[in-house]
Scaffold this motif. Structure first.
Motif, PDB file in Angstrom:
ATOM      1  N   TYR A 156      61.990  39.186  27.801  1.00 48.88           N
ATOM      2  CA  TYR A 156      61.276  38.409  27.031  1.00 48.88           C
ATOM      3  C   TYR A 156      62.386  37.843  25.896  1.00 48.88           C
ATOM      4  O   TYR A 156      63.384  38.770  25.573  1.00 48.88           O
ATOM      5  CB  TYR A 156      60.133  39.187  26.179  1.00 48.88           C
ATOM      6  N   LYS A 157      62.192  36.703  25.420  1.00 47.06           N
ATOM      7  CA  LYS A 157      63.329  36.181  24.457  1.00 47.06           C
ATOM      8  C   LYS A 157      62.358  36.034  23.046  1.00 47.06           C
ATOM      9  O   LYS A 157      61.160  35.707  23.181  1.00 47.06           O
ATOM     10  CB  LYS A 157      63.648  34.714  24.877  1.00 47.06           C
ATOM     11  N   PHE A 203      57.230  36.426  21.080  1.00 48.28           N
ATOM     12  CA  PHE A 203      58.037  36.692  22.497  1.00 48.28           C
ATOM     13  C   PHE A 203      57.531  35.988  23.379  1.00 48.28           C
ATOM     14  O   PHE A 203      56.341  35.756  23.556  1.00 48.28           O
ATOM     15  CB  PHE A 203      58.248  38.198  22.737  1.00 48.28           C
ATOM     16  N   THR A 204      58.379  35.128  24.041  1.00 46.13           N
ATOM     17  CA  THR A 204      57.908  34.305  25.315  1.00 46.13           C
ATOM     18  C   THR A 204      58.866  34.932  26.685  1.00 46.13           C
ATOM     19  O   THR A 204      59.937  35.344  26.192  1.00 46.13           O
ATOM     20  CB  THR A 204      58.385  32.748  25.114  1.00 46.13           C
ATOM     21  N   ALA A 205      58.629  34.582  27.686  1.00 46.69           N
ATOM     22  CA  ALA A 205      59.105  34.894  28.858  1.00 46.69           C
ATOM     23  C   ALA A 205      60.652  34.225  28.944  1.00 46.69           C
ATOM     24  O   ALA A 205      61.019  33.123  28.302  1.00 46.69           O
ATOM     25  CB  ALA A 205      58.552  34.324  30.191  1.00 46.69           C
ATOM     26  N   ALA A 206      61.799  35.320  29.008  1.00 54.09           N
ATOM     27  CA  ALA A 206      63.038  34.755  28.864  1.00 54.09           C
ATOM     28  C   ALA A 206      63.562  33.651  30.015  1.00 54.09           C
ATOM     29  O   ALA A 206      62.628  33.501  31.158  1.00 54.09           O
ATOM     30  CB  ALA A 206      63.901  36.051  29.207  1.00 54.09           C
ATOM     31  N   ALA A 266      63.091  32.051  36.879  1.00 53.99           N
ATOM     32  CA  ALA A 266      62.364  31.116  35.812  1.00 53.99           C
ATOM     33  C   ALA A 266      61.396  31.622  34.799  1.00 53.99           C
ATOM     34  O   ALA A 266      61.364  31.311  33.564  1.00 53.99           O
ATOM     35  CB  ALA A 266      62.058  30.050  36.342  1.00 53.99           C
ATOM     36  N   GLN A 267      60.474  32.856  35.249  1.00 51.56           N
ATOM     37  CA  GLN A 267      59.475  33.380  34.626  1.00 51.56           C
ATOM     38  C   GLN A 267      60.059  34.642  34.063  1.00 51.56           C
ATOM     39  O   GLN A 267      59.238  35.297  33.287  1.00 51.56           O
ATOM     40  CB  GLN A 267      58.537  33.656  35.519  1.00 51.56           C
ATOM     41  N   GLY A 268      61.371  34.831  34.102  1.00 49.84           N
ATOM     42  CA  GLY A 268      62.002  35.991  33.208  1.00 49.84           C
ATOM     43  C   GLY A 268      61.646  37.314  33.732  1.00 49.84           C
ATOM     44  O   GLY A 268      61.652  38.559  33.339  1.00 49.84           O
ATOM     45  N   LYS A 269      61.322  37.241  35.223  1.00 54.85           N
ATOM     46  CA  LYS A 269      61.236  38.311  36.022  1.00 54.85           C
ATOM     47  C   LYS A 269      62.327  38.756  36.778  1.00 54.85           C
ATOM     48  O   LYS A 269      63.058  37.693  37.301  1.00 54.85           O
ATOM     49  CB  LYS A 269      59.893  38.421  36.822  1.00 54.85           C
ATOM     50  N   ALA A 270      62.493  39.821  37.524  1.00 52.19           N
ATOM     51  CA  ALA A 270      63.569  40.336  38.326  1.00 52.19           C
ATOM     52  C   ALA A 270      62.945  41.580  39.082  1.00 52.19           C
ATOM     53  O   ALA A 270      62.239  42.239  38.376  1.00 52.19           O
ATOM     54  CB  ALA A 270      64.865  40.726  37.659  1.00 52.19           C
ATOM     55  N   THR A 271      63.053  41.565  40.444  1.00 49.75           N
ATOM     56  CA  THR A 271      62.796  42.659  41.210  1.00 49.75           C
ATOM     57  C   THR A 271      63.946  43.468  42.056  1.00 49.75           C
ATOM     58  O   THR A 271      64.730  42.751  42.392  1.00 49.75           O
ATOM     59  CB  THR A 271      61.729  42.110  42.187  1.00 49.75           C
TER      60      THR A 271
END
Length: 217
Positions: free
Chosen positions: A184-185, A201-204, A123-128
Motif C-alpha cells: 500500500y502507498k 492508503f491505496t494499492a501501491a 499493477a494492483q500492488g500485489k506480489a506472489t
C-alpha cells in the motif's frame, strides 16, 4: 588436515554430540544405509557420502541422531531423515547448507530453513512468492510450517506519507507453496484551512521492489 579433523571432532564432543573413541567419523554410503543404523543415546555422528542421490552434488553431509525429534522427513533437501529401525527420533543435518534455487536462496540447518528472495509488485500492488524447489507454483514445497514472513522495501527512505510504502502478508496457501503480499502507498490530503490532513492508503503502483525472508520448517 588430521589436526583439523581432531579439533572438529573435539568440538562436536564438547557440544554434546557422541563421537567414536577412535576419533574417526563412521561413514555410510547411502540414505538407506543411514536409515538402517541402530540408534541409542550414544549413537555417534555419521558422515553420509550420498553417492546414490540424483542431485549430483556428491558433497556429503554430517548427521546426528536426535532421539526425541518428530520433524517431518525431508527427502528433498535431506535436512531431516527418518529411521527404519525407530518410529521416534530423526537424523538431523549438523552443518548449515546453502542452496541457490531458481527463485532465491535457501539456507537450511537441521530442520530449520530460511528462504531469501526478491519480489516486484504488479499493477494492483500485489506480489506472489513461490516457495518451491523449482520456483513454480506446483513444485516441491520448501516448508511444512512457516513461522515468519517479512519483506523490506528497496529504495530511498520515504520523506513523507505520500511516498511511504507499507506491506502485509495477504495469504499463505494451505500447502505452503505460495505467499501473497499486498503493498500500500500512503496518501495525505489537506482538509480545511487549519492545516489538518486526512491520511489514507491505496494499492501501491507496479514495480515496487522488496527483499523478503521466509522462515520455518
Amino acid at each position: 588436515m588430521k589436526k583439523l579433523l581432531v579439533l572438529f571432532l573435539l568440538t562436536l564432543s564438547l557440544s554434546g554430540f557422541y563421537v567414536a573413541d577412535n576419533m574417526h567419523l563412521p561413514v555410510v554410503q547411502t540414505v538407506a544405509d543411514l536409515k538402517l543404523k541402530a540408534v541409542s543415546p550414544y549413537t555417534p555422528v555419521f558422515v553420509l557420502a550420498r553417492n546414490d542421490l540424483s542431485d549430483g552434488l556428491g558433497l556429503g553431509a554430517i548427521y546426528y541422531w536426535k532421539p526425541d525429534a518428530t520433524d517431518a522427513e525431508d527427502m528433498t533437501f535431506l535436512n531431516v531423515i527418518g529411521s527404519s529401525v525407530s518410529a521416534t527420533g530423526r537424523w538431523m543435518r549438523l552443518i548449515v547448507r546453502t542452496q541457490q534455487l531458481p527463485g532465491g536462496i535457501l539456507v537450511s540447518n537441521s530442520g530449520k530453513k530460511e528462504y531469501f528472495t526478491s519480489i516486484v509488485t504488479s499493477a494492483q500492488g500485489k506480489a506472489t512468492i513461490n516457495l518451491t524447489a523449482d520456483g513454480t507454483a506446483t513444485g516441491t514445497a520448501l516448508f511444512s510450517t512457516i513461522y515468519s514472513n517479512r519483506c523490506e522495501m528497496v529504495g530511498p527512505m520515504p520523506t513523507s506519507i505520500n511516498n511511504a510504502i507499507l506491506e502485509y502478508t495477504e495469504s499463505v496457501s494451505s500447502d505452503k507453496k505460495q505467499t501473497t503480499h499486498q503493498f500500500y502507498k500512503g496518501n495525505s490530503t489537506a482538509v480545511g484551512a487549519l492545516g489538518l490532513s486526512v491520511v489514507s492508503f491505496t494499492a501501491a503502483p507496479a514495480s515496487v521492489s522488496a527483499n523478503c525472508t521466509i522462515a520455518g520448517f
